[in-house]
Write a protein that holds these residues in place. Structure first.
Motif, mmCIF file in Angstrom:
data_model
loop_
_atom_site.group_PDB
_atom_site.id
_atom_site.type_symbol
_atom_site.label_atom_id
_atom_site.label_comp_id
_atom_site.label_asym_id
_atom_site.label_seq_id
_atom_site.Cartn_x
_atom_site.Cartn_y
_atom_site.Cartn_z
ATOM 1 N N SER A 75 0.715 -1.569 -0.124
ATOM 2 C CA SER A 75 0.213 -0.117 -0.337
ATOM 3 C C SER A 75 0.832 0.954 -0.074
ATOM 4 O O SER A 75 0.308 2.413 -0.723
ATOM 5 N N LEU A 133 3.161 1.792 -3.066
ATOM 6 C CA LEU A 133 1.832 2.159 -4.987
ATOM 7 C C LEU A 133 0.737 3.531 -4.519
ATOM 8 O O LEU A 133 -0.255 3.173 -5.441
ATOM 9 N N ARG A 134 1.576 3.971 -2.816
ATOM 10 C CA ARG A 134 0.467 5.153 -2.502
ATOM 11 C C ARG A 134 -1.126 4.990 -2.915
ATOM 12 O O ARG A 134 -1.706 5.405 -3.572
ATOM 13 N N LEU A 135 -1.746 3.724 -2.360
ATOM 14 C CA LEU A 135 -3.217 3.100 -2.534
ATOM 15 C C LEU A 135 -3.915 4.397 -1.355
ATOM 16 O O LEU A 135 -3.292 4.460 0.188
ATOM 17 N N GLN A 143 -10.975 2.497 -0.037
ATOM 18 C CA GLN A 143 -11.540 2.470 -1.642
ATOM 19 C C GLN A 143 -12.712 0.882 -0.998
ATOM 20 O O GLN A 143 -13.118 0.889 -1.985
#
Length: 146
Positions: free
Chosen positions: A53, A56-58, A64
């Motif tokens: 996370s 991926l810079r989620l 989400q």
């Protein structure tokens, strides 16, 4: 006695924990290259969700989940021309129940993702119009992605 492998694992996990703590601080983006480098040496299973996370810079999981719920709602309310192609692809991919038991879940996810406008906006190949969609009242529309 502690073996060399156990010692490496312990040190590696400690290093990853420190990096993750720093990466969730004020300078999140600055630590992405270090996290990627760390991941090349393997990521302990307990750290994988947080590490990927961060890499991926989620957005946060709650955001989400909300976005995914909205996409699932759109699947129920709109039929798109591409839906049959998605279903065919899923059926073709998961054609044997003994080897692939997640066909229904895969179909649900693929149909939801096909309605995600953020993917269209970040794609290198952005069409001028999204596929023709039809509401369940059967009123055709074009959805602009511009």
């Amino acid at each position: 006695s502690v073996s060399a492998i156990d010692s490496f694992r312990s040190e590696h996990q400690t290093k990853g924990t420190r990096l993750l703590r720093k990466a969730t601080g004020l300078m999140k983006g600055a630590y992405v290259p270090l996290l990627r480098q760390y991941a090349k040496m393997g990521v302990p299973p307990s750290m994988r969700p947080q590490l990927w996370s961060a890499i991926l810079r989620l957005p946060p999981a709650a955001q989400q989940f909300h976005e995914y719920s909205n996409l699932l709602r759109d699947v129920k309310h709109w039929d798109m021309i591409t839906d049959d192609l998605v279903r065919f692809d899923v059926e073709d991919t998961s054609d044997h129940d003994e080897f692939f038991v997640f066909g229904d879940l895969l179909e649900q996810v693929m149909l939801a993702v096909s309605r995600d406008s953020t993917i269209q906006h970040t794609s290198a190949l952005v069409p001028s119009l999204a596929p023709l969609a039809v509401s369940h009242s059967r009123t055709p529309i074009f959805i602009s992605v511009d």
